[in-house]
Motif scaffolding. Structure first.
Motif, mmCIF file in Angstrom:
data_model
loop_
_atom_site.group_PDB
_atom_site.id
_atom_site.type_symbol
_atom_site.label_atom_id
_atom_site.label_comp_id
_atom_site.label_asym_id
_atom_site.label_seq_id
_atom_site.Cartn_x
_atom_site.Cartn_y
_atom_site.Cartn_z
ATOM 1 N N GLY A 1 -18.542 -78.446 60.113
ATOM 2 C CA GLY A 1 -17.530 -77.884 59.228
ATOM 3 C C GLY A 1 -17.938 -76.619 58.509
ATOM 4 O O GLY A 1 -17.490 -76.372 57.392
ATOM 5 N N ASN B 1 -17.799 -72.678 57.579
ATOM 6 C CA ASN B 1 -16.667 -71.767 57.543
ATOM 7 C C ASN B 1 -17.122 -70.403 58.005
ATOM 8 O O ASN B 1 -18.164 -69.919 57.561
ATOM 9 C CB ASN B 1 -16.122 -71.709 56.121
ATOM 10 C CG ASN B 1 -15.703 -73.094 55.652
ATOM 11 O OD1 ASN B 1 -14.878 -73.747 56.284
ATOM 12 N ND2 ASN B 1 -16.307 -73.566 54.579
ATOM 13 N N HIS C 1 -16.014 -78.151 64.510
ATOM 14 C CA HIS C 1 -14.808 -77.949 63.708
ATOM 15 C C HIS C 1 -14.993 -76.820 62.677
ATOM 16 O O HIS C 1 -15.013 -77.050 61.468
ATOM 17 C CB HIS C 1 -14.414 -79.251 63.003
ATOM 18 C CG HIS C 1 -13.004 -79.231 62.477
ATOM 19 N ND1 HIS C 1 -11.915 -79.258 63.301
ATOM 20 C CD2 HIS C 1 -12.512 -79.161 61.215
ATOM 21 C CE1 HIS C 1 -10.809 -79.231 62.575
ATOM 22 N NE2 HIS C 1 -11.151 -79.161 61.300
ATOM 23 N N GLY D 1 -14.355 -73.853 60.222
ATOM 24 C CA GLY D 1 -13.267 -73.489 59.316
ATOM 25 C C GLY D 1 -12.953 -72.007 59.480
ATOM 26 O O GLY D 1 -13.752 -71.153 59.112
ATOM 27 N N ASP D 2 -11.807 -71.690 60.088
ATOM 28 C CA ASP D 2 -11.490 -70.280 60.317
ATOM 29 C C ASP D 2 -10.025 -69.996 60.045
ATOM 30 O O ASP D 2 -9.465 -69.026 60.530
ATOM 31 C CB ASP D 2 -11.795 -69.906 61.775
ATOM 32 C CG ASP D 2 -10.806 -70.540 62.739
ATOM 33 O OD1 ASP D 2 -10.246 -71.607 62.399
ATOM 34 O OD2 ASP D 2 -10.565 -69.967 63.814
ATOM 35 N N TRP D 3 -9.366 -70.877 59.303
ATOM 36 C CA TRP D 3 -7.909 -70.756 59.217
ATOM 37 C C TRP D 3 -7.440 -70.780 57.765
ATOM 38 O O TRP D 3 -6.281 -70.979 57.488
ATOM 39 C CB TRP D 3 -7.291 -71.916 60.019
ATOM 40 C CG TRP D 3 -5.887 -71.702 60.474
ATOM 41 C CD1 TRP D 3 -4.811 -72.513 60.215
ATOM 42 C CD2 TRP D 3 -5.375 -70.636 61.272
ATOM 43 N NE1 TRP D 3 -3.690 -72.021 60.792
ATOM 44 C CE2 TRP D 3 -4.000 -70.857 61.465
ATOM 45 C CE3 TRP D 3 -5.944 -69.483 61.849
ATOM 46 C CZ2 TRP D 3 -3.186 -70.007 62.189
ATOM 47 C CZ3 TRP D 3 -5.124 -68.638 62.574
ATOM 48 C CH2 TRP D 3 -3.769 -68.899 62.744
ATOM 49 N N GLY D 4 -8.348 -70.630 56.860
ATOM 50 C CA GLY D 4 -7.942 -70.813 55.467
ATOM 51 C C GLY D 4 -8.012 -69.552 54.623
ATOM 52 O O GLY D 4 -8.104 -68.424 55.135
ATOM 53 N N LYS E 1 -12.322 -74.672 66.684
ATOM 54 C CA LYS E 1 -12.038 -74.070 65.377
ATOM 55 C C LYS E 1 -10.735 -74.662 64.841
ATOM 56 O O LYS E 1 -9.891 -75.102 65.618
ATOM 57 C CB LYS E 1 -11.879 -72.551 65.536
ATOM 58 C CG LYS E 1 -13.041 -71.910 66.299
ATOM 59 C CD LYS E 1 -12.947 -70.401 66.361
ATOM 60 C CE LYS E 1 -11.928 -69.842 67.339
ATOM 61 N NZ LYS E 1 -12.070 -70.253 68.731
ATOM 62 N N GLU E 2 -10.596 -74.630 63.534
ATOM 63 C CA GLU E 2 -9.337 -75.112 62.947
ATOM 64 C C GLU E 2 -8.148 -74.410 63.609
ATOM 65 O O GLU E 2 -7.120 -75.018 63.879
ATOM 66 C CB GLU E 2 -9.306 -74.810 61.442
ATOM 67 C CG GLU E 2 -10.146 -75.732 60.597
ATOM 68 C CD GLU E 2 -10.038 -75.371 59.109
ATOM 69 O OE1 GLU E 2 -9.573 -74.269 58.765
ATOM 70 O OE2 GLU E 2 -10.434 -76.220 58.292
ATOM 71 N N TYR F 1 -5.215 -77.346 54.370
ATOM 72 C CA TYR F 1 -6.404 -77.971 54.971
ATOM 73 C C TYR F 1 -5.992 -79.246 55.721
ATOM 74 O O TYR F 1 -6.397 -79.480 56.863
ATOM 75 C CB TYR F 1 -7.372 -78.278 53.825
ATOM 76 C CG TYR F 1 -8.713 -78.858 54.197
ATOM 77 C CD1 TYR F 1 -9.368 -78.505 55.370
ATOM 78 C CD2 TYR F 1 -9.336 -79.742 53.322
ATOM 79 C CE1 TYR F 1 -10.627 -79.047 55.656
ATOM 80 C CE2 TYR F 1 -10.589 -80.277 53.598
ATOM 81 C CZ TYR F 1 -11.222 -79.932 54.777
ATOM 82 O OH TYR F 1 -12.444 -80.471 55.051
ATOM 83 N N THR G 1 -4.135 -78.737 59.264
ATOM 84 C CA THR G 1 -4.964 -78.533 60.457
ATOM 85 C C THR G 1 -5.699 -79.823 60.815
ATOM 86 O O THR G 1 -5.882 -80.121 61.991
ATOM 87 C CB THR G 1 -5.998 -77.397 60.287
ATOM 88 O OG1 THR G 1 -6.584 -77.491 59.001
ATOM 89 C CG2 THR G 1 -5.367 -76.050 60.486
ATOM 90 N N ASP G 2 -6.081 -80.613 59.814
ATOM 91 C CA ASP G 2 -6.747 -81.871 60.153
ATOM 92 C C ASP G 2 -5.800 -82.810 60.905
ATOM 93 O O ASP G 2 -6.213 -83.493 61.839
ATOM 94 C CB ASP G 2 -7.311 -82.541 58.893
ATOM 95 C CG ASP G 2 -8.797 -82.201 58.711
ATOM 96 O OD1 ASP G 2 -9.494 -82.059 59.732
ATOM 97 O OD2 ASP G 2 -9.247 -82.074 57.565
#
Ligand code: ARG
Length: 589
Positions: A122, A124, A159, A161-164, A269-270, A324, A327-328
């Protein structure tokens, strides 16, 4: 192989039955009075009530039938009705000898192979790996290896974190600094440059700067949130920047994981699940689960039995950005579709437990998973400094993982060199291995959910319950075996484990015979600390044995071979276990 306790229990249950009692009373436990016996059965105490008989009479009936049994040396009924068990030395030695010859030391193959995904890591993109990611990597890697060893089909997923919001923050900060870049020109239609407009070290400066600024400046934060929504909705220039961020970050993240001996099968990736989101939201709306609340789209997940407030799961924020949890949830859809996962294990900071509670409930309620799919949250505690507060650098900043690993390596190196002369290169290599064992064992020997104090001096010590202590035992055995070879011995020749002659030998046999129980219990509870406990016990048992016996100067050839076979088994099992923990032993130290 059957577990040794099952073999003992089979005999016990049989005698209960033969003596006219229900066999369920024949349950056997490891003795809590090792000074008196090795195993015990307390069933006669419980049976007394149903049969209106004194427990000691029942115990006597049962033990009378076990007098001449190959399994037991002694089965004793003692007042008020306990049954104390000591195994026959030959039975125990044969069991150990069989373990030696069996695949995986007798671990039963798992009949029902599950597809398990372990979500750990996880990190980022755009943020350097820091100590906060350490526990996920260390624990998750071990959880993955254990499940795989047991025989399941296991996939480790990083996983990313690339979408936040972090992407929106970087975009906003970059625009502030370099507004002339084509990524910010609305009218630009050409190709964007192939070269990223920043390096990794620049990104590492940009992100914290933007994040800190956004906390003081609400207008800036609002811009970053809008930029996040825009890039998620596919704005061309922002997507190009986002790709640069990923490309620059991944090699750096990989390098760090390599140093930790942590590797992932999947580098998802997310953002990879963004395609599932629109349909998912639509489905949840159609089925009446999702509804609009203050402009956002949410799903209620509270249940009547809740004692604390469980807020709804927010699928879409009022500006259209995903959350968050969104995407999960979409990732669960993908993991079921692509991999048909039976179980998904999330190894994440326990402060995220509410998030996962919401996601799991939402996934079940809306039918993303069926009842057979396990969603498991392995929440870990915080790694604290000696002051009891979350671990920081000396100047109070966030500590980079790379720095921490290097510091431990240096400390071990200094210790190795203290009273010895070793080739610099070799010493560095050995120090890296010992350092990793110190770091990982220091973490894994604690129950994951608990906070622990990171204490370099204690962790790198060669004595006590530490990684280096375990490595030392392995290295010591390796050196005895090497010496045997030097003396012309052949460790490959067939040898046999003989019945134990003394107490420390019996103790080590007993400990070895519990290997399977240790692995299965670590697997069932996703609990690497149980493997640490086991190898610590085994290492202590070995050291007592080694203290009590001369191995290579033993005159009786069969005994000597039995010792050597035992040494090899102890070494192999220790090495197998540390591999499950994610580190390895050097040749010497
Ligand atoms: N990227 C997240 C963080 O830094 C951790 C991701 C954990 N895994 C997950 N499926 N949510 O907090």
């Amino acid at each position: 192989m059957k577990r040794i306790i099952e073999l003992i229990e089979d005999k016990m249950k049989n005698s209960f039955k033969e003596a006219g009692y229900d066999e369920t009373y024949g349950t056997v436990n490891i003795s809590n009075r090792p000074d008196l016996c090795q195993y015990q059965c307390n069933g006669a105490m419980a049976a007394a009530k149903s049969y209106h008989k004194a427990p000691i009479m029942i115990a006597n009936d049962v033990t009378a039938l076990l007098k001449d049994n190959v399994v037991f040396e002694k089965v004793e009924a003692v007042n008020p009705g306990f049954i104390n068990i000591t195994l026959a030395p030959k039975f125990l030695a044969d069991y150990i000898d069989d373990m030696r010859k069996s695949d995986k030391y007798g671990l039963e193959p798992c009949g029902d192979v599950k597809k398990i995904i372990v979500d750990y890591g996880g990190p980022n993109v755009a943020k350097p790996l820091h100590v906060g990611h350490l526990r996920a990597a260390i624990i998750g890697e071990s959880v993955k290896r254990i499940a795989r060893y047991v025989g399941h089909d296991v996939i480790g997923d990083v996983h990313l974190g690339d979408w936040g919001l972090q992407i929106g923050l970087i975009i906003t900060e970059l625009e502030k600094r370099s507004p002339e870049l084509p990524y910010f020109d609305e009218n630009y239609t050409g190709e964007y440059p192939a070269e990223p407009p920043f390096t990794m070290s620049e990104l590492e400066e940009i992100y914290p700067c933007a994040s800190a600024y956004s906390k003081e400046n609400p207008e800036y934060l609002a811009r970053a949130q809008q930029a996040t929504a825009d890039f998620q909705n596919g704005k061309r220039g922002y997507i190009a920047l986002w790709k640069h961020i990923i490309d620059v970050s991944i090699p750096d993240i990989k390098k760090n994981y390599d140093k930790l001996n942590v590797s992932f099968d999947l580098w998802k990736k997310e953002s990879d699940v963004k395609g599932y989101i629109p349909d998912m939201v639509e489905m949840m709306k159609e089925k009446g689960y999702a509804y609009e609340s203050d402009g956002a789209i949410v799903v209620d997940v509270k249940e009547e039995s809740d004692t604390k407030e469980i807020p709804p799961c927010i699928l879409l924020k009022s500006n259209g950005a995903t959350n968050y949890g969104t995407t999960d949830l979409a990732t669960i859809i993908e993991r079921i579709r692509l991999f048909n996962a039976d179980r998904i294990i999330y190894v994440v900071d326990k402060r995220q437990s509410l998030h996962f509670e919401q996601v799991f409930r939402c996934a079940r309620k809306t039918g993303l998973v069926n009842d057979d799919t396990d969603l498991v949250f392995v929440g870990f505690g915080t790694m604290n400094g000696k002051d009891g507060k979350p671990f920081k650098t000396r100047d109070g900043g966030v500590l980079r993982l790379e720095t921490l690993i290097a510091e431990i390596g240096d400390a071990v190196y200094d210790r190795i060199m203290e009273n010895r002369n070793m080739d610099e290169h070799e010493a560095r290599e050995i120090a890296a291995k010992i350092g990793l064992s110190a770091l990982k064992y220091g973490d894994l020997s604690n129950q994951a959910s608990k906070d622990y104090v990171f204490d370099v001096d204690r962790f790198i010590s060669f004595e006590g319950n530490t990684g280096p202590y375990i490595l030392y035992v392995i290295v010591r055995i390796k050196s005895v075996l090497a010496k045997y070879k030097e003396m012309g011995g052949d460790i490959k020749k067939s040898m046999k484990i003989l019945p134990a002659a003394g107490k420390s030998e019996t103790d080590i046999y007993l400990c070895l015979s519990k290997f399977q129980d240790c692995i299965m219990s670590a697997y069932k509870d996703n609990a690497p600390h149980k493997i640490c406990q086991y190898i610590y016990e085994l290492s202590n048992a070995f050291n007592s044995f080694y203290h009590d016996n001369k191995i290579l100067s033993e005159e009786n050839e069969e005994r000597k071979e039995s010792f050597l076979a035992l040494l090899m088994l102890v070494k192999d099992i220790l090495e197998q276990c540390i591999d499950l923990l994610g580190f390895e032993a050097p040749e010497k130290m």
